[in-house]
Design an enzyme around this catalytic site. Sequence first.
Site, mmCIF file in Angstrom:
data_model
loop_
_atom_site.group_PDB
_atom_site.id
_atom_site.type_symbol
_atom_site.label_atom_id
_atom_site.label_comp_id
_atom_site.label_asym_id
_atom_site.label_seq_id
_atom_site.Cartn_x
_atom_site.Cartn_y
_atom_site.Cartn_z
ATOM 1 N N GLY A 166 -12.044 103.691 32.306
ATOM 2 C CA GLY A 166 -12.280 102.385 31.522
ATOM 3 C C GLY A 166 -12.726 102.558 30.160
ATOM 4 N N GLY A 206 -35.049 126.456 33.077
ATOM 5 C CA GLY A 206 -35.729 125.149 33.344
ATOM 6 C C GLY A 206 -36.665 124.897 34.725
ATOM 7 C CB ILE A 247 -32.024 120.486 38.662
ATOM 8 C CG1 ILE A 247 -31.616 118.995 38.751
ATOM 9 C CG2 ILE A 247 -30.836 121.313 39.130
ATOM 10 C CD1 ILE A 247 -30.631 118.590 37.423
ATOM 11 N N GLY A 248 -34.135 122.768 39.094
ATOM 12 C CA GLY A 248 -34.433 123.867 39.073
ATOM 13 C C GLY A 248 -35.468 124.434 40.365
ATOM 14 C CB ALA A 282 -29.261 108.193 42.222
ATOM 15 C CG HIS A 316 -55.290 108.085 63.817
ATOM 16 N ND1 HIS A 316 -55.585 108.938 63.197
ATOM 17 C CD2 HIS A 316 -55.693 108.382 65.389
ATOM 18 C CE1 HIS A 316 -56.202 109.927 63.760
ATOM 19 N NE2 HIS A 316 -56.056 109.540 65.048
#
Length: 526
Positions: free
Chosen positions: A162, A226, A230-231, A378, A506
């Site tokens: 789109g 990095g 992610i890394g 996300a 507990h």
Amino acid sequence: GSDVRRSQATMLAVAALLLSEALVGSPARPVARWASHGRMAVRMADFDYDVAIIGCGVGGHGAALHAVSKGLKTCIFTGGDAGGTCVNRGCVPSKALLAASGRVRDMRDDAHLKALGITVNGLVEYDRQKVADHANNLASKVKVNLVNSIKALGVDIIEAKGALTKNPQEVDCVGEGRTIKAKDIIIATGSIPFVPPGIEVDGKTVFTSDEALKLEWVPDWVAIIGSGYIGLEFSDVYTALGSEVTFIEALDRIMPTFDTQIAQVAQRVLIRPRPIDFRTGVFASKVTPGVPGEKPVRIEMIDANTKEHAETLEVDAVMVATGRVPFTQGLGLDAAGVETVRGFVQVNERMQVLNKQGGDVVPHVYCIGDANGKMMLAHAASAQGISAIENIAGKEHRVNHLAIPAACFTHPEIAFVGMDEAAAKAKAEAEGFELGIGMGNFRANSKALAEAEADGVAKVMFDKTSRQVLGVHIVGIHAADLIQECANAIELGTTIDELAMVTHTHPTLSEVLDEAFKAAVGRVAH
């Protein structure tokens, strides 16, 4: 007087029209809506849809579901990528790899197993292709479920991409030679991996997370450029499967996006005991691909400050994990008069698109998720999608991004919500209040000890005047699940004193937070 009579006449006309359609039955046609202008009800232009969503990732999906719940006729453009990054190339398949590699790590950890009274005889092996298939199959299954969920609710799925046009409230079905009209449009096109200049990606020996998730091979030595979420997650996968890892980080410390204290604990737990080393304060200025098993990848590094040559490394593979950039090209933003900032679409707190940074609202156009850059997660995209629909439906809403948690799914996990300590201290100094901090320790937790997983801490920060929670950071087993209680507290405005009085089951890991809450108010958890 006359205004009242005109209003009554208009209302009668609307009622007559609705009655005639109910009795005769109206053929399928574009949606028509009525809007109030002063005391006059006027009919708006005909539309094909109430809402058109460009992008079918987690954000677009969340917006579509909420739009249906509001009674809005909705379509969604998939661009041939239903599920988006999260489902196909991100959150979902990466968790499958982490789950499988985590089992391998656990079963090869003789000291941990011995503490539980368990001995494994023989080698613990894995089938690389079957591990990769597990990730791929999970992504496919979740994608099918996502598509089916919106189909079942009557959302029209448009496979084309789109794009906005020069005409307001119009979306071009790219490549199909047609357009659709929608009362409101939501941009939800997400992001793609960022590859810095000088790095040549071949998809085999130099690759991003998109290719890494395919797990086509397990290099003996992989450099990861990095050290963010992610890394870190891929270092967990690779070291569990037998690789050595070298982090290359441009900033002056490893894990620079995490709270400093939490990063120090994580380094002790996730970096030092594993075959991982790192370089900080350097840029990978040039990366030349190699050939698997034949020719190494060459990495030329320069000092981040002086820009002088610092070191050259030769490794088996390089993973580029330097963040993500918005996927907003080809959206027709120029035609719609929208200027981006480094590709990010500018929005206000209602997710309405602005024509430029600090500019005016572009009527009936919204942007959510990674494409606006407010919080590139996300579930943040989904929250923003829901918020946009609320605003479209006439109920003003703003997302509290400080109440949205984040997690790194290493073993053990790291999770946080709200401010880190540096930001909280800056806020306290600027606003003139004293910052309070409470700590909880996994080593004092019965459940963590039972699991022989006692590494980790929880830290809660709060305003000593208002008693409001400013941020919570956790590193430890199941931190990603534990953080939700804290996110709820920030969202709902629960004070630290109220949290300290909440009963926690507990023995559970949640008692680590109970200890932190009580410590914050000067009490001791039993």
